[in-house]
Write a protein that holds these residues in place. Structure first.
Motif, short mmCIF file in Angstrom:
data_model
loop_
_atom_site.label_atom_id
_atom_site.label_comp_id
_atom_site.label_asym_id
_atom_site.label_seq_id
_atom_site.Cartn_x
_atom_site.Cartn_y
_atom_site.Cartn_z
N ARG A 24 -7.97 -49.59 -41.60
CA ARG A 24 -7.01 -48.81 -40.82
C ARG A 24 -7.63 -48.31 -39.53
NH1 ARG A 24 -2.56 -46.95 -43.55
NH2 ARG A 24 -0.98 -46.19 -42.15
N ALA B 298 -9.72 -49.79 -47.36
CA ALA B 298 -8.43 -49.59 -46.67
C ALA B 298 -8.60 -48.62 -45.49
CB ALA B 298 -7.39 -49.06 -47.66
N LYS C 279 -0.74 -45.55 -51.58
CA LYS C 279 -0.60 -47.01 -51.54
C LYS C 279 -1.63 -47.69 -52.45
CE LYS C 279 -0.63 -50.91 -48.38
NZ LYS C 279 -0.93 -51.38 -47.04
N ASN C 280 -2.82 -47.10 -52.57
CA ASN C 280 -3.90 -47.70 -53.37
C ASN C 280 -3.98 -47.15 -54.79
OD1 ASN C 280 -5.68 -49.60 -51.63
ND2 ASN C 280 -5.09 -47.92 -50.28
N GLU D 240 -1.32 -39.47 -43.14
CA GLU D 240 -1.74 -40.87 -43.12
C GLU D 240 -2.78 -41.15 -44.21
OE1 GLU D 240 -3.28 -44.15 -39.82
OE2 GLU D 240 -3.33 -42.03 -39.31
N LEU E 12 -2.39 -43.57 -47.62
CA LEU E 12 -3.35 -44.59 -48.06
C LEU E 12 -3.70 -44.40 -49.54
CD1 LEU E 12 -5.93 -45.09 -45.17
CD2 LEU E 12 -4.46 -46.80 -46.21
#
Length: 190
Positions: A189, A185, A162-163, A155, A159
């Motif tokens: 989350r 983020a 994604k960033n 997870e 992140l």
């Protein structure tokens, strides 16, 4: 001499007006219209509060956050008014000592991590204000973040991915991740 004094004074006044007043106001006005966010400092807000700038690094010290590059500005880290490198060369003992203490701090924060420490986690950028870290530097911190936040490592890695940002225009620079955006983020989350 009197004949040259008046034209010199007039020229001085005109250039002061043009270069010291008109030009700065024109550039600021164009910047505010064309690049409003950047002209205002690229400020990042969360819940109506300014939490930082996407262009200036911040010192995160909590183990539940991703850590930025070390700042070369002192005594206050990431002080934009003191921007500039440390000017310590690779053979300077002070640089070697600083890097060693940063390596020790990273190992103390995550003693089970045996991966090689990315160089950008132990050396400052040339401005001393870099808001980004390499993808490798973010991946290096996954174990600590996952443990502190009780998240799965997959997870945390998702992140980061994604960033992540690609090099400018596809080839200028390296892939990177903005530490402030990544930490925001994480907070969003969990």
């Amino acid at each position: 001499m009197k004949s040259t004094f008046r034209p010199a004074l007039v020229l001085f006044a005109m250039l002061t007006l043009i270069c010291g007043v008109l030009y700065p106001y024109a550039v600021t006005g164009i910047g505010k219209v064309a690049f409003s966010s950047q002209a205002d400092g690229s400020l990042v807000t969360r819940d109506g509060q300014v939490v930082g700038s996407s262009l200036i690094g911040q010192a995160f010290t909590s183990p539940q956050y991703f850590w930025s590059r070390p700042s070369a500005t002192g005594p206050m880290p990431n002080n934009a008014s003191a921007s500039g490198g440390s000017n310590l060369g690779p053979t300077n003992p002070a640089l070697a000592d600083a890097v060693k203490s940063r390596v020790d701090a990273l190992k103390a924060a995550d003693p089970t991590n045996t991966a090689a420490i990315p160089v950008d986690l132990v050396t400052a950028s040339s401005s001393g204000l870099d808001p980004d870290i390499s993808i490798a530097a973010a991946y290096y911190q996954i174990g600590r973040i996952a443990r502190e936040r009780k998240m799965a490592t997959e997870e945390v890695k998702a992140l980061i991915d994604k960033n992540s940002q690609t090099p400018y225009l596809g080839f200028f620079g390296e892939p990177r991740v903005n530490v402030l955006a990544l930490n925001l983020a994480l907070d969003q989350r969990h």
